[in-house]
Each structure stands twice: as structure tokens, then as C-alpha cells.
Design an enzyme around this catalytic site. Structure first.
Site, PDB file in Angstrom:
ATOM      1  N   ARG A   1      -8.308  -8.564  11.291  1.00  0.00           N
ATOM      2  CA  ARG A   1      -8.252  -9.422  10.088  1.00  0.00           C
ATOM      3  C   ARG A   1      -9.124 -10.654  10.245  1.00  0.00           C
ATOM      4  NH1 ARG A   1      -2.238  -8.387   9.637  1.00  0.00           N
ATOM      5  NH2 ARG A   1      -2.256  -6.315   8.683  1.00  0.00           N
TER       6      ARG A   1
ATOM      7  N   ASP B   1      -6.312   4.410  11.709  1.00  0.00           N
ATOM      8  CA  ASP B   1      -6.085   3.901  10.359  1.00  0.00           C
ATOM      9  C   ASP B   1      -7.325   4.257   9.550  1.00  0.00           C
ATOM     10  OD1 ASP B   1      -4.315   2.597   8.649  1.00  0.00           O
ATOM     11  OD2 ASP B   1      -3.935   1.048  10.159  1.00  0.00           O
TER      12      ASP B   1
ATOM     13  N   ASP C   1     -10.241  -0.413  14.672  1.00  0.00           N
ATOM     14  CA  ASP C   1     -10.661  -0.318  13.269  1.00  0.00           C
ATOM     15  C   ASP C   1     -12.133  -0.708  13.102  1.00  0.00           C
ATOM     16  OD1 ASP C   1      -8.132   0.429  12.262  1.00  0.00           O
ATOM     17  OD2 ASP C   1      -7.454  -1.646  12.482  1.00  0.00           O
TER      18      ASP C   1
ATOM     19  N   LYS D   1      -2.460   5.589   8.093  1.00  0.00           N
ATOM     20  CA  LYS D   1      -2.577   6.055   9.484  1.00  0.00           C
ATOM     21  C   LYS D   1      -2.480   7.569   9.576  1.00  0.00           C
ATOM     22  CE  LYS D   1      -0.517   2.036  11.705  1.00  0.00           C
ATOM     23  NZ  LYS D   1      -0.246   1.359  10.418  1.00  0.00           N
TER      24      LYS D   1
ATOM     25  N   ARG E   1       0.825  -1.203   0.000  1.00  0.00           N
ATOM     26  CA  ARG E   1       0.000   0.000   0.000  1.00  0.00           C
ATOM     27  C   ARG E   1       0.863   1.258   0.000  1.00  0.00           C
ATOM     28  NH1 ARG E   1      -4.824   0.305   3.347  1.00  0.00           N
ATOM     29  NH2 ARG E   1      -3.733  -0.911   4.910  1.00  0.00           N
ATOM     30  N   TYR E   2       1.810   1.331   0.915  1.00  0.00           N
ATOM     31  CA  TYR E   2       2.742   2.462   0.949  1.00  0.00           C
ATOM     32  C   TYR E   2       3.934   2.099   0.058  1.00  0.00           C
ATOM     33  CZ  TYR E   2       0.165   3.226   5.301  1.00  0.00           C
ATOM     34  OH  TYR E   2      -0.811   3.380   6.222  1.00  0.00           O
TER      35      TYR E   2
ATOM     36  N   CYS F   1      -8.192 -13.273  19.114  1.00  0.00           N
ATOM     37  CA  CYS F   1      -8.698 -12.104  19.830  1.00  0.00           C
ATOM     38  C   CYS F   1      -9.993 -11.672  19.133  1.00  0.00           C
ATOM     39  CB  CYS F   1      -7.687 -10.964  19.784  1.00  0.00           C
ATOM     40  SG  CYS F   1      -5.973 -11.527  19.953  1.00  0.00           S
TER      41      CYS F   1
ATOM     42  N   CYS G   1      -3.011 -18.218  14.856  1.00  0.00           N
ATOM     43  CA  CYS G   1      -2.530 -17.475  16.027  1.00  0.00           C
ATOM     44  C   CYS G   1      -2.615 -18.403  17.230  1.00  0.00           C
ATOM     45  CB  CYS G   1      -3.402 -16.248  16.300  1.00  0.00           C
ATOM     46  SG  CYS G   1      -3.447 -15.095  14.922  1.00  0.00           S
TER      47      CYS G   1
ATOM     48  N   ARG H   1       6.874   0.208   2.017  1.00  0.00           N
ATOM     49  CA  ARG H   1       6.638  -0.935   2.904  1.00  0.00           C
ATOM     50  C   ARG H   1       5.777  -1.989   2.235  1.00  0.00           C
ATOM     51  NH1 ARG H   1       4.142   2.878   7.148  1.00  0.00           N
ATOM     52  NH2 ARG H   1       4.867   4.315   5.551  1.00  0.00           N
TER      53      ARG H   1
ATOM     54  N   CYS I   1     -10.066  -8.824  16.508  1.00  0.00           N
ATOM     55  CA  CYS I   1      -9.057  -8.885  15.444  1.00  0.00           C
ATOM     56  C   CYS I   1      -9.493  -8.104  14.198  1.00  0.00           C
ATOM     57  CB  CYS I   1      -8.802 -10.341  15.081  1.00  0.00           C
ATOM     58  SG  CYS I   1      -7.587 -10.521  13.768  1.00  0.00           S
TER      59      CYS I   1
HETATM   60  S1  SF4 Z   1      -5.207  -9.608  16.845  1.00  0.00           S
HETATM   61 FE1  SF4 Z   1      -5.770 -11.082  15.221  1.00  0.00          FE
HETATM   62  S2  SF4 Z   1      -3.852 -11.519  14.179  1.00  0.00           S
HETATM   63 FE2  SF4 Z   1      -3.312 -10.586  16.148  1.00  0.00          FE
HETATM   64  S3  SF4 Z   1      -3.019 -12.310  17.574  1.00  0.00           S
HETATM   65 FE3  SF4 Z   1      -5.133 -11.638  17.784  1.00  0.00          FE
HETATM   66  S4  SF4 Z   1      -6.296 -12.932  16.366  1.00  0.00           S
HETATM   67 FE4  SF4 Z   1      -4.150 -13.084  15.787  1.00  0.00          FE
END
Ligand code: SF4
Length: 387
Positions: free
Chosen positions: A145, A341, A304, A348, A123-124, A140, A136, A127, A143
Site C-alpha cells: 500500500r 492475490d 504483489d 486470492k 470487495r468480498y 517496509c 506504521c 468482508r 509495502c
Molecule cells: S507492510 Fe506496509 S502497512 Fe504493513 S507495516 Fe510495513 S509499511 Fe506498514
């Protein structure tokens, strides 16, 4: 710093290595209730679910979209007796994930739209972000993603590594490669070793960065084998993701110490999470605790706009107030940058308080302008002659 836990779970006191921790992850509602028998009677459980049946139904309903999994180590930090246990709030599925009327986009940052080759976002100009794994240690619920993390079938295979390398090697404007996911450290040591050594040979790269939550969720990962790989790949920057001071355990501190002694720079980015870390007291304790174990706070992210996570979002005014209250009362190196973001892939932007309160040109001397700033304590100070 928290002692290694827990009065509830004898299992976490065993000296598990990282692979055993992964293999012993708690992934079903039945296992979770076995580990935390007091959970159904807790206030936090009553706030989230009508009863155990509803909890189990929700877990099975959500698991196909975004899995539930937690290491024994991380679950050992949970305290069901706390009404707002920050560990449980980060891992327990909630009904609001299913019907989010506020955040409706699965990929608000348009990461997929900026895909260069499968598995790589560019994107940038300077980077590139490489999604090395969609696994993972702990999933979480906030998350960003969720659209692909935890789904093994969504990750590009290792056969796609070559096109990614070819792309990076042929785009000399790329100065930094960020290894992310999911969690890149869920890959085997051998795979990581060969990827890092190959990246290190690319002359135009100034920086290799690893984004991982494993110092928080699986600190056992940072054993001598991995640290030797990171040492060989010097210089590597590792950006981790502590959100709450209760996560700053002796095991986490040992992991960071191993990393630092291997020449790895360790930074932290956290997310401002409603009812978890959206107070100045919690942030202050987190930031000072990070410094104490050798981590420089880097970013505090505004949450986000990802579908299914709007219940985690604290508003920007709350974040700005926290940032203001942290100023002047804490070492400058403890203060992260508070950032948003921009949806749509805008990148950002810093969210900053304005300390200028007035402007004029009445004193002293002709043509001199005057600006008045207030300091961290709210006291006014005059700047003369700044145009
Ligand atoms: S935030 Fe998403 S990518 Fe990061 S550790 Fe937690 S579940 Fe995994």
C-alpha cells in the site's frame, strides 16, 4: 530465538515504552549512519549504493513518496556484517524503487476501485477492510500500500468513522471487519477502545480482525492497557507479519504471550521475498519459530505487483518448491497457505503443488479407475475406485 540485540546499539537495551520507541524512530540518513556507523563499509551497503552521497540523495528523493522510518528496537535486529541482512533489506531504500519497469501499477489489487465509503474497501460480500491509519512503526520497502501508507495527509480523518459504521451496520452481509492501514495499532488506546466496542455491538459481525506488524516492529505496544482493551473486545483475531526468523525475539514472544493470555488468536502472514526468505531453510526456521511463540502460520503471500517492489519478488516456482519441501518434514499446523492475490481485484487464489502423477482404469475389476499420487517423499501410492 534471537536475544534482544545488539552488540551495535546500546540504545535498544534501554527499556523503552512504545511511545518512546515511536518518538525515537530513525528517520534520516544521518541518524541511520549514527546508529549504524559500520554501515557504509558493509557489503550490503556497497551492493546497494555507490557511496554515502548517493545513499543520502536516494533517501531524500524517496522520502516524499514513501517515508523511511524504523524503531530503535527493529533497527537493533540489523546486522551490517551480514551480506544479506534480512532486516536491512526490508528497510533500506533501493534505486530500483524509482524505476520499476516490471510492476507499474500503484494499486494492482484495485483496492481503491472497491472503495465503499472513504476509508473502507468492500470487495468480498462477507468482508470489509477498514484503513484506520496510514502510519506504521516501520516502513517496509515492499509495502503493497505504498500508494498511501506513510502519507499522513492521505488518511481519512476520524470524522469519517461514522459513515463507515453506518455502512457496516446497514450491510448485514458483512460478517468480518478487518482493521488495517498502515497499522491500526498506531492509533491511541482510547480511539481503539471506542472503535472496537462499537464494532462488537454490531450483531451480524462474527469476526473482528486486526492486521498489524507491531509484534515484529514494536512489540512494546502490547502492554497491559492495550491487552485489557483487546480482552474486553473478545473475540479478536490479530494477524501479524513476521518475514524472517531473526525477527522472533524474546520481546516478540512476550508480546504474543500477552495477546494469547488476553484471548486473542494470533496468526501470521508473510510475503515471499527474494534473498530474504526464499529458501526452505529460512521458511522452516520461521514457521517452527512462529509455532514456538504461539502463532499459527496463516498465509505465505506471493509478492504483489506493486510499482517499485519488483526487486523483492521471488518467482512462483521457487515458492511452490519451498512449499513442497516443507511438506512431510514439518507439523501440518506449521504450514501456511501459499497464495496469490490476483491483479485487478480478482481476490486470492491458492498456489498448490499437484501430487497426482497418473490416472487410468486398467486394474482391478471392471470399471474401476485408478489414480496414482506421490507423497511428500516422492513415493507413488495408488487410489482405487475414485471417479
Ligand atoms: S507492510 Fe506496509 S502497512 Fe504493513 S507495516 Fe510495513 S509499511 Fe506498514
Amino acid at each position: 530465538m534471537q536475544k534482544q540485540i545488539s552488540k551495535n546499539h546500546s540504545i535498544v537495551k534501554q527499556n523503552y515504552d512504545w511511545k518512546s520507541q515511536l518518538q525515537s524512530r530513525i528517520t534520516t540518513p544521518e541518524d541511520l549512519l549514527q546508529y549504524l556507523p559500520g554501515l557504509p563499509g558493509s557489503q550490503i551497503f556497497k551492493d546497494l549504493y555507490q557511496n554515502v552521497d548517493e545513499f543520502k540523495q536516494l533517501m531524500s528523493h524517496l522520502s516524499s513518496a514513501f517515508r523511511f522510518a524504523v524503531t530503535p528496537y527493529y533497527l537493533g535486529l540489523a546486522n551490517p556484517e551480514s551480506d544479506r541482512c534480512p532486516i536491512l533489506l526490508q528497510i533500506l531504500p533501493q534505486k530500483s524503487e524509482l524505476k520499476d519497469q516490471v510492476f507499474t501499477r500503484p494499486d494492482p489489487l484495485a483496492e481503491e476501485a472497491h472503495g465503499a465509503v472513504p476509508g473502507l474497501t468492500h470487495r468480498y460480500p462477507d468482508r470489509a477492510l477498514w484503513y484506520l491509519s496510514h502510519n506504521c512503526a516501520v516502513y517496509c520497502r515492499f509495502c503493497m500500500r505504498k500508494r498511501k501508507v506513510s502519507r499522513a495527509e492521505s488518511v481519512t480523518g476520524r470524522e469519517n468513522d461514522e459513515p463507515v459504521f453506518n455502512y457496516i451496520e446497514s450491510h448485514k452481509e458483512i460478517k468480518e471487519v478487518i482493521l488495517s492501514g498502515g497499522d491500526p495499532l498506531s492509533l491511541s488506546d482510547d480511539t481503539l477502545h471506542s472503535l472496537l466496542i462499537r464494532l462488537k455491538k454490531i450483531e451480524h459481525l462474527s469476526s473482528i480482525r486486526i492486521h498489524t506488524r507491531m509484534p515484529v516492529t514494536l512489540p512494546q505496544r502490547f502492554n497491559e492497557t492495550l491487552c485489557a482493551i483487546l480482552r474486553e473486545s473478545y473475540p479478536v483475531t490479530l494477524v501479524t507479519h513476521f518475514n524472517h526468523p531473526v525477527e522472533l525475539t524474546e520481546e516478540a514472544a512476550a508480546a504474543v504471550r500477552n495477546l494469547r493470555m488476553s484471548g486473542v488468536m494470533v496468526l501470521n502472514q508473510s510475503v515471499l521475498l527474494k534473498d530474504i526468505n526464499d529458501s526452505v531453510e529460512t521458511q522452516e526456521s520461521l514457521l517452527l519459530g512462529l509455532l514456538k511463540i504461539g502463532i499459527k502460520p496463516y498465509y505465505l503471500h506471493q509478492c504483489d505487483e506493486v510499482n517499485g517492489v519488483s526487486h523483492f519478488r521471488a518467482n512462483i516456482q521457487t515458492g511452490l518448491k519451498i512449499m513442497r519441501d516443507l511438506q512431510g518434514r514439518n507439523p501440518g499446523i506449521a504450514i501456511p497457505r501459499y497464495v496469490l492475490d490476483l491483479p485487478g481485484g480478482g481476490g486470492k487464489v491458492p498456489l498448490e503443488n499437484d501430487y497426482q502423477i497418473t490416472e487410468g482404469n486398467n486394474t482391478p475389476g471392471p470399471g474401476n479407475s485408478v489414480k496414482v499420487y506421490e507423497n511428500w517423499a516422492g513415493d507413488p501410492y495408488v487410489i482405487i475406485g475414485d471417479r
